[in-house]
Design a protein around this motif. Structure first.
Motif, PDB file in Angstrom:
ATOM      1  N   TYR A 152     -43.053 -14.263  21.394  1.00  0.00           N
ATOM      2  CA  TYR A 152     -43.170 -14.795  20.038  1.00  0.00           C
ATOM      3  C   TYR A 152     -41.932 -15.615  19.678  1.00  0.00           C
ATOM      4  O   TYR A 152     -42.042 -16.693  19.071  1.00  0.00           O
ATOM      5  N   GLU A 153     -40.772 -15.114  20.055  1.00  0.00           N
ATOM      6  CA  GLU A 153     -39.536 -15.833  19.736  1.00  0.00           C
ATOM      7  C   GLU A 153     -39.505 -17.204  20.404  1.00  0.00           C
ATOM      8  O   GLU A 153     -39.152 -18.212  19.775  1.00  0.00           O
ATOM      9  N   GLU A 154     -39.874 -17.260  21.662  1.00  0.00           N
ATOM     10  CA  GLU A 154     -39.835 -18.521  22.386  1.00  0.00           C
ATOM     11  C   GLU A 154     -40.862 -19.515  21.839  1.00  0.00           C
ATOM     12  O   GLU A 154     -40.560 -20.707  21.679  1.00  0.00           O
ATOM     13  N   THR A 155     -42.047 -19.040  21.530  1.00  0.00           N
ATOM     14  CA  THR A 155     -43.108 -19.926  21.059  1.00  0.00           C
ATOM     15  C   THR A 155     -42.818 -20.464  19.667  1.00  0.00           C
ATOM     16  O   THR A 155     -43.129 -21.617  19.357  1.00  0.00           O
ATOM     17  N   LEU A 156     -42.203 -19.655  18.820  1.00  0.00           N
ATOM     18  CA  LEU A 156     -41.966 -20.052  17.432  1.00  0.00           C
ATOM     19  C   LEU A 156     -40.586 -20.673  17.215  1.00  0.00           C
ATOM     20  O   LEU A 156     -40.297 -21.153  16.116  1.00  0.00           O
ATOM     21  N   ALA A 157     -39.758 -20.699  18.217  1.00  0.00           N
ATOM     22  CA  ALA A 157     -38.361 -21.119  18.048  1.00  0.00           C
ATOM     23  C   ALA A 157     -38.238 -22.539  17.502  1.00  0.00           C
ATOM     24  O   ALA A 157     -37.417 -22.802  16.609  1.00  0.00           O
ATOM     25  N   ALA A 158     -39.016 -23.472  18.011  1.00  0.00           N
ATOM     26  CA  ALA A 158     -38.859 -24.877  17.623  1.00  0.00           C
ATOM     27  C   ALA A 158     -39.180 -25.097  16.155  1.00  0.00           C
ATOM     28  O   ALA A 158     -38.451 -25.795  15.443  1.00  0.00           O
ATOM     29  N   GLY A 159     -40.260 -24.489  15.675  1.00  0.00           N
ATOM     30  CA  GLY A 159     -40.672 -24.728  14.293  1.00  0.00           C
ATOM     31  C   GLY A 159     -40.062 -23.784  13.286  1.00  0.00           C
ATOM     32  O   GLY A 159     -40.044 -24.073  12.085  1.00  0.00           O
ATOM     33  N   TYR A 160     -39.552 -22.646  13.780  1.00  0.00           N
ATOM     34  CA  TYR A 160     -39.037 -21.617  12.872  1.00  0.00           C
ATOM     35  C   TYR A 160     -37.673 -21.157  13.379  1.00  0.00           C
ATOM     36  O   TYR A 160     -37.551 -20.134  14.074  1.00  0.00           O
ATOM     37  N   PRO A 161     -36.626 -21.889  13.049  1.00  0.00           N
ATOM     38  CA  PRO A 161     -35.298 -21.596  13.603  1.00  0.00           C
ATOM     39  C   PRO A 161     -34.663 -20.319  13.058  1.00  0.00           C
ATOM     40  O   PRO A 161     -33.692 -19.822  13.630  1.00  0.00           O
ATOM     41  N   HIS A 162     -35.179 -19.802  11.957  1.00  0.00           N
ATOM     42  CA  HIS A 162     -34.596 -18.598  11.347  1.00  0.00           C
ATOM     43  C   HIS A 162     -35.577 -17.439  11.522  1.00  0.00           C
ATOM     44  O   HIS A 162     -36.746 -17.532  11.117  1.00  0.00           O
ATOM     45  N   HIS A 163     -35.097 -16.353  12.123  1.00  0.00           N
ATOM     46  CA  HIS A 163     -36.002 -15.230  12.285  1.00  0.00           C
ATOM     47  C   HIS A 163     -35.214 -13.936  12.447  1.00  0.00           C
ATOM     48  O   HIS A 163     -34.013 -13.945  12.753  1.00  0.00           O
ATOM     49  N   SER A 164     -35.925 -12.838  12.221  1.00  0.00           N
ATOM     50  CA  SER A 164     -35.336 -11.508  12.403  1.00  0.00           C
ATOM     51  C   SER A 164     -36.449 -10.541  12.760  1.00  0.00           C
ATOM     52  O   SER A 164     -37.546 -10.595  12.170  1.00  0.00           O
TER      53      SER A 164
END
Length: 323
Positions: A152-164
């Motif tokens: 999930y982190e890798e797939t969403l990294a480009a569009g969603y730079p902030h996550h926890s």
């Protein structure tokens, strides 16, 4: 002399069948009971086996009880029964008719998506891509499997730079996040709280996954763990100072369930204010109940809807909010 035989006149047999307004009393009684069930569901006792909560989980479906009663009324050719059926129909319409209309509107400041991705999801990457394609600025995920989080982190990294990610729940955002921390509702982490810094100011976002419920012959509706976790979640909401609050997640209960009344007393369901239909989210193959929720306070829901099925057994739910 020839005897004259007088014809014997047989008097007509009176029709002793009850009239159309006297037949169907049993059907009429069940119609009244159905209406009372809809009106008085908060007083259906939760003991034994959390029966009241189980009823409220599927409360909109009680309207289907009218259908067999209608068939019985027609078979009996009972005007009394047919007129009596108007009572549960009108009560159901008063309770749920408003949910049938499309209340969605254009505009809003940001969209949030919440999805129980299922820890047995066979396609985490496809699920993440589908959620990103929704265009939401904030994505909240529940039931994250530790070994699948990197996907999930890798797939969403480009569009969603902030996550926890906190335990089995996570949040991804196009806006900066801060003050992110777990919320203790169970012995292990299944809830978090974060601040999303939108261009129009901060919004406190809670992501929660309440314990699962089951229906068992020996124990009834096993919702006690969920109810206890809901109480701890309400404590965290009461301690939240932010004027704008959004609570999303898998609650394993509907907004009609008395167990979530402490939540709905503080926040309102976006689906009720800005949805189209009931927005059932579970099970994904044949949705029967909306147990995935987006609750808000201090913000205005503009639109609320469900997204197409992914590899999960839940449908994603989304809402656009105006600040």
């Amino acid at each position: 002399m020839t005897a004259t035989t007088e014809p014997v006149v047989v008097p007509p047999v009176p029709d002793r069948r009850p009239g159309t307004w006297r037949r169907g009393r049993v059907v009429a009684a069940f119609a009244v009971l159905t209406a009372l069930l809809l009106l008085a569901h908060p007083w259906v006792p939760n003991w034994p086996g959390n029966l009241g909560s189980l009823l409220e989980t599927f409360l909109p479906w009680t309207g289907l009880l009218v259908l067999p009663l209608l068939v019985a009324a027609l078979v009996r050719r009972s005007a009394l029964a047919l007129v009596s059926l108007l009572l549960p129909a009108l009560v159901w319409g008063g309770c749920f008719g408003g949910r049938l209309f499309d209340k969605r509107a254009a505009g809003g400041d940001f969209t949030i998506v919440s999805h129980n991705v299922n820890d047995e999801n066979p396609d985490p990457v496809g699920t993440a891509r589908a959620l990103a394609a929704s265009g939401a600025q904030v994505i909240a995920l529940e039931e994250l499997k530790k070994s699948e989080v990197p996907k999930y982190e890798e797939t969403l990294a480009a569009g969603y730079p902030h996550h926890s990610v906190q335990g089995t729940v996570g949040v991804w955002s196009t806006f900066p996040l801060r003050d992110t921390r777990p919320v203790a509702i169970m012995p292990w982490t299944r809830a978090l709280r974060t601040t999303v810094d939108t261009p129009k100011g901060p919004v406190a976002v809670f992501v929660a996954h309440l314990p699962s419920v089951r229906v068992r012959i020996d124990a009834g509706f096993t919702a006690n763990g969920r109810d206890a976790a809901a109480g701890l979640l309400v404590d965290a909401l009461d301690a939240e100072p932010a004027p704008r609050t959004v609570l999303v997640g898998d609650f394993n209960g509907t907004a009609d369930d008395r167990a979530l009344a402490p939540v709905t007393a503080r926040l309102r369901a976006a689906q009720d204010d800005a949805g189209d239909g009931f927005g059932f989210s579970w099970p994904a193959s044949l949705p029967l109940a909306r147990i995935d929720q987006i609750f808000v306070s201090g913000v205005r829901p503009v639109a609320s809807w469900t997204l197409p099925a992914t590899g999960s057994d839940h449908l994603p739910v989304a809402a656009t909010l105006a600040l």
